[in-house]
Design an enzyme around this catalytic site. Structure first.
Site, short mmCIF file in Angstrom:
data_model
loop_
_atom_site.label_atom_id
_atom_site.label_comp_id
_atom_site.label_asym_id
_atom_site.label_seq_id
_atom_site.Cartn_x
_atom_site.Cartn_y
_atom_site.Cartn_z
N ARG A 76 72.76 104.35 9.73
CA ARG A 76 72.95 105.82 9.68
C ARG A 76 74.39 106.24 10.00
O ARG A 76 74.62 107.26 10.65
CB ARG A 76 71.98 106.55 10.63
CG ARG A 76 70.54 106.29 10.36
CD ARG A 76 70.05 106.85 9.04
NE ARG A 76 68.72 106.35 8.76
CZ ARG A 76 68.46 105.26 8.03
NH1 ARG A 76 69.44 104.59 7.43
NH2 ARG A 76 67.25 104.85 7.84
N SER A 123 65.36 112.86 11.62
CA SER A 123 65.34 112.12 12.89
C SER A 123 66.38 112.69 13.85
O SER A 123 67.56 112.79 13.50
CB SER A 123 65.63 110.65 12.65
OG SER A 123 64.61 110.09 11.87
N GLU A 161 71.32 111.54 16.11
CA GLU A 161 71.56 111.28 14.68
C GLU A 161 71.89 112.61 13.99
O GLU A 161 72.75 112.68 13.12
CB GLU A 161 70.32 110.64 14.04
CG GLU A 161 70.53 110.26 12.59
CD GLU A 161 69.35 109.48 12.00
OE1 GLU A 161 68.82 108.59 12.69
OE2 GLU A 161 68.97 109.79 10.86
C1 LIG Z 1 62.06 116.44 6.82
C2 LIG Z 1 63.28 115.54 6.85
C3 LIG Z 1 63.12 114.17 6.62
C4 LIG Z 1 64.22 113.32 6.67
N1 LIG Z 1 64.06 111.99 6.42
C5 LIG Z 1 65.13 111.16 6.40
C6 LIG Z 1 64.97 109.77 6.10
O1 LIG Z 1 63.89 109.28 5.84
N2 LIG Z 1 66.10 109.00 6.10
C7 LIG Z 1 67.33 109.50 6.38
O2 LIG Z 1 68.31 108.74 6.33
N3 LIG Z 1 67.49 110.80 6.66
C8 LIG Z 1 66.44 111.64 6.68
N4 LIG Z 1 66.61 112.97 6.98
C9 LIG Z 1 67.96 113.46 7.37
C10 LIG Z 1 68.82 113.95 6.21
O3 LIG Z 1 68.05 114.33 5.10
C11 LIG Z 1 69.84 112.88 5.79
O4 LIG Z 1 70.69 112.52 6.85
C12 LIG Z 1 70.72 113.38 4.63
O5 LIG Z 1 71.47 112.28 4.14
C13 LIG Z 1 71.65 114.51 5.02
O6 LIG Z 1 72.18 115.05 3.83
P1 LIG Z 1 72.62 116.58 3.75
O7 LIG Z 1 73.18 116.80 2.39
O8 LIG Z 1 71.53 117.48 4.15
O9 LIG Z 1 73.80 116.59 4.83
P2 LIG Z 1 74.07 117.70 5.95
O10 LIG Z 1 72.92 117.77 6.88
O11 LIG Z 1 74.52 118.95 5.33
O12 LIG Z 1 75.30 117.01 6.71
C14 LIG Z 1 75.10 115.79 7.41
C15 LIG Z 1 76.47 115.09 7.56
O13 LIG Z 1 76.94 114.69 6.28
C16 LIG Z 1 78.24 115.22 6.05
N5 LIG Z 1 78.39 115.52 4.62
C17 LIG Z 1 77.55 116.21 3.82
N6 LIG Z 1 78.05 116.25 2.55
C18 LIG Z 1 79.23 115.58 2.59
C19 LIG Z 1 80.22 115.27 1.61
N7 LIG Z 1 80.12 115.68 0.33
N8 LIG Z 1 81.31 114.58 2.01
C20 LIG Z 1 81.46 114.17 3.30
N9 LIG Z 1 80.56 114.43 4.26
C21 LIG Z 1 79.45 115.12 3.90
C22 LIG Z 1 78.31 116.46 6.91
O14 LIG Z 1 79.65 116.81 7.19
C23 LIG Z 1 77.55 116.00 8.14
O15 LIG Z 1 78.39 115.22 8.95
C24 LIG Z 1 65.52 113.85 6.93
C25 LIG Z 1 65.67 115.23 7.15
C26 LIG Z 1 64.56 116.06 7.10
C27 LIG Z 1 64.77 117.53 7.32
#
Ligand SMILES: Cc1cc2nc3c(=O)[nH]c(=O)nc-3n(C[C@H](O)[C@H](O)[C@H](O)COP(=O)(O)OP(=O)(O)OC[C@H]3O[C@@H](n4cnc5c(N)ncnc54)[C@H](O)[C@@H]3O)c2cc1C
Length: 316
Positions: free
Chosen positions: A179, A228, A298
């Protein structure tokens, strides 16, 4: 900062761009938790060239934060003093390339990428259908589920640094671990290329359906949550530790540790970011006390802690 710059508003200090700049952007409308104060400015780049121009010409003292779709993000109640960057429509394109490769924009939703791969008979990206984020967030967090993670399928990624320089990164350059990736926090991913394998679209879709079912059974996916809360420490599972200290269902205000999966934090309606953070910190404190294990957040937290509000709530 010069004296003249000090008198200007933040938006006045930003370069002219092709994309959109909006002041006082509500962050509770664009994050899964639906909490948090506004960002001073939200910038939606028109395309990669616009983004590079913005980065090159934005004074370095202005804080920038890249938002995906806010599924792993807790914005604090005080909001964010700086510019939040959100990739727009030009960053969601997907195409199949020779050698079973998929090129995708970093603004594309993981689920759409998994579906696109399945439609094109490409296997390996099924796990992305269980991650409700964008590709940018998946690259940053080395997102993973059910035994696979981004590290397993990434061939290369494109990112822009704080000075607007474009970098082509190999999977090895990313320095992936659980992660986490080692790319500087202020670099912005704009594109990824995944190496997949050919398979029958029906079989791939079946595997995605299984993932959807498993998620629905085990995670509060219809709640205002952030995935998480804590990363699993070496040799243990965060949810088991949180459970073992009696924090399942623990509540502060309208913030609760999920009954269904106790590594998920939930805004049950009208929670503040401070309450969400406080209830998780309480579980973290108990785990440390009982197991001598300090859980690592996380979920990404954005904005300053409002110490005065914490003091008033008796949390310091
Ligand atoms: C119900 C639920 C279930 C989930 N299950 C999982 C799972 O099974 N596995 C898992 O790994 N995660 C899971 N997650 C967490 C989340 O979905 C992941 O971490 C996902 O990759 C975050 O993506 P996001 O676009 O929402 O990023 P954000 O939440 O918007 O940002 C997270 C981080 O990524 C960075 N970021 C976003 N876009 C960019 C970009 N273009 N360039 C550089 N940095 C960037 C942000 O600056 C921040 O540091 C879950 C979340 C929820 C709500």
């Amino acid at each position: 900062m010069t004296a003249a710059a000090a008198k200007m508003t933040l938006i006045e200090r930003l370069p002219k761009v092709k994309g959109r700049l909006r002041e006082q952007a509500a962050m509770d409308k664009v994050t899964w938790f639906q909490v948090g104060g506004p960002a001073d400015v939200l910038y939606k780049p028109d395309d990669a060239e616009d983004l590079a121009h913005f980065l090159k010409n934005t004074p370095v003292d202005i804080p920038l934060f890249t938002l995906g779709v806010g599924s792993n993000l807790l914005v604090r109640d005080s909001g964010f003093r700086g510019v939040v960057i959100r990739l727009g429509r030009k960053f969601v394109e997907m195409s199949v390339e020779t050698g079973n490769r998929l090129r995708v924009g970093a603004g594309a939703l993981d689920l759409n990428v998994a579906r696109f791969a399945a439609e094109n008979g490409l296997a390996g990206a099924e796990f992305l259908s269980g991650v409700p984020g964008s590709i940018g967030g998946a690259l940053r967090m080395n997102a993973g589920a059910y035994g696979s993670e981004v590290k397993d399928i990434l061939l290369s990624a494109t990112a822009y640094d704080r000075d607007g320089n474009c970098h082509e990164l190999t999977a090895a350059d990313m320095g992936f671990s659980y992660r986490h990736c080692e790319i500087p926090k202020d670099w912005i991913f704009t594109e990824a290329v995944f190496q997949l394998q050919p398979d029958d679209p029906a079989k791939i879709t079946n595997r995605m359906n299984e993932i959807a079912k498993r998620r629905e059974d085990s995670q509060p996916i219809k709640s205002r949550t952030g995935g998480s809360t804590f990363a699993n420490p070496d040799g243990a599972r965060a949810w088991e530790l949180v459970d073992a200290v009696g924090a399942r269902g623990l509540k502060i205000g309208n913030a609760q540790i999920s009954e269904k999966h106790c590594n998920f934090l939930i805004n049950t309606g009208g929670a503040t970011a401070a309450d969400l953070e406080a209830v998780a910190e309480e579980a973290r404190r108990r785990v440390f006390e009982k197991f001598d294990t300090l859980l690592r957040w996380e979920i990404v937290r954005l904005g300053e802690v409002d110490l005065k509000a914490k003091e008033e709530a008796g949390q310091v």
